[in-house]
Design an enzyme around this catalytic site. Sequence first.
Site, PDB file in Angstrom:
ATOM      1  N   THR A  96     -10.512  -9.222  13.173  1.00  0.00           N
ATOM      2  CA  THR A  96     -10.519  -9.759  11.569  1.00  0.00           C
ATOM      3  C   THR A  96     -10.584 -10.896  11.984  1.00  0.00           C
ATOM      4  O   THR A  96      -9.924 -11.778  11.791  1.00  0.00           O
ATOM      5  CB  THR A  96      -8.955  -9.388  11.181  1.00  0.00           C
ATOM      6  OG1 THR A  96      -8.585  -7.673  11.319  1.00  0.00           O
ATOM      7  CG2 THR A  96      -9.329  -9.595   9.516  1.00  0.00           C
ATOM      8  N   LYS A 169     -11.656  -4.286   5.685  1.00  0.00           N
ATOM      9  CA  LYS A 169     -10.551  -4.517   6.591  1.00  0.00           C
ATOM     10  C   LYS A 169      -9.939  -5.938   5.709  1.00  0.00           C
ATOM     11  O   LYS A 169      -8.508  -5.619   5.647  1.00  0.00           O
ATOM     12  CB  LYS A 169     -11.166  -5.015   8.150  1.00  0.00           C
ATOM     13  CG  LYS A 169      -9.512  -5.707   8.664  1.00  0.00           C
ATOM     14  CD  LYS A 169      -8.420  -4.292   8.774  1.00  0.00           C
ATOM     15  CE  LYS A 169      -7.471  -4.603   9.976  1.00  0.00           C
ATOM     16  NZ  LYS A 169      -7.607  -5.207  11.052  1.00  0.00           N
ATOM     17  N   LYS A 241      -2.536 -15.123   9.379  1.00  0.00           N
ATOM     18  CA  LYS A 241      -4.270 -15.398   9.031  1.00  0.00           C
ATOM     19  C   LYS A 241      -4.831 -14.697   7.912  1.00  0.00           C
ATOM     20  O   LYS A 241      -6.049 -14.865   6.927  1.00  0.00           O
ATOM     21  CB  LYS A 241      -5.040 -15.379  10.205  1.00  0.00           C
ATOM     22  CG  LYS A 241      -6.048 -15.548  10.533  1.00  0.00           C
ATOM     23  CD  LYS A 241      -7.074 -14.763  10.598  1.00  0.00           C
ATOM     24  CE  LYS A 241      -6.349 -13.849  11.805  1.00  0.00           C
ATOM     25  NZ  LYS A 241      -6.613 -12.183  11.796  1.00  0.00           N
TER      26      LYS A 241
END
Length: 290
Positions: A96, A169, A241
């Site tokens: 990701t 995502k 993150k």
Amino acid sequence: MSRVAVLGLGAMGLPMATRLAACGFEVAAFDVAAERVGLAVAAGAVAAASPAAAAEAADVVLVGVRDGAQLEAALFADDGAAATLAPGAVVVVTSTVGAEAVQEAADRLDAAVVDAPVSGGPVRAGEGTLLIMVGGAGDDVAAARPVLDALASTVTVAGPRVGDGQLLKTVNQLLCGVHTAAAAEALALAHALGLDLDATIDVLGRGAAASFMLADRGPRIAQRLRGGTPELRSRLDVIAKDMGIVGALTRRARVATPVAAAAEQLYRLGMAADLAAEDDSVVATLLEDR
């Protein structure tokens, strides 16, 4: 396709490499940590000295790194995979890292790229029951499909563009980040009220308040609130993150996401408290008045 290079053997990369080896693929594994490579070798992989060495004979190069900087290093450093990609090889980015990072990598590579971020955690990676959200051209996705199918119970093609998987995502991670923060708040309140945390998790999981993140994180949050140290399964810096990617994307899309922004601030508080390498259940300890 039988030869797979796995670049990055962290919480997700190692069980994915192990799963692929168990499914009969020839796996060449690389990680900067020698002990992680040793674990992959014990599971049937072959050690590679660098990303370039791993990719040299691979049909599929599966990248499972933490962030955009590690993606850059794995592909484009002096010993990166880009230098040795075999003709016809497909690069599958399972990390990701955001749509822009994977699109930029695709533009620089002389190879097909499939954007395939994964969801489900290390246990499901080892079982081959991940959810994988895919972006890429149809022929490229088809070429990577044997590897994707070995790792996932659900492969969803989000769109034909490299980056479409990252976009889906990011939406997924918005909910994951919010649900984890909400579970931490709810259980911190239950703890402060003197309720039995195990019973609370059980009751909440049977009704409208249930969520995957409550079921998955709840027991570890409860252990934290009791003063214990749970197994490290989901690092705080990873969800921090991801929520940063969420925040950046929502600003570009001009969509207001105040709940996601509040959740991101909680993870940033954890980072500021030097808890980056802790399991993300640790955020619950930031909520109680001590």
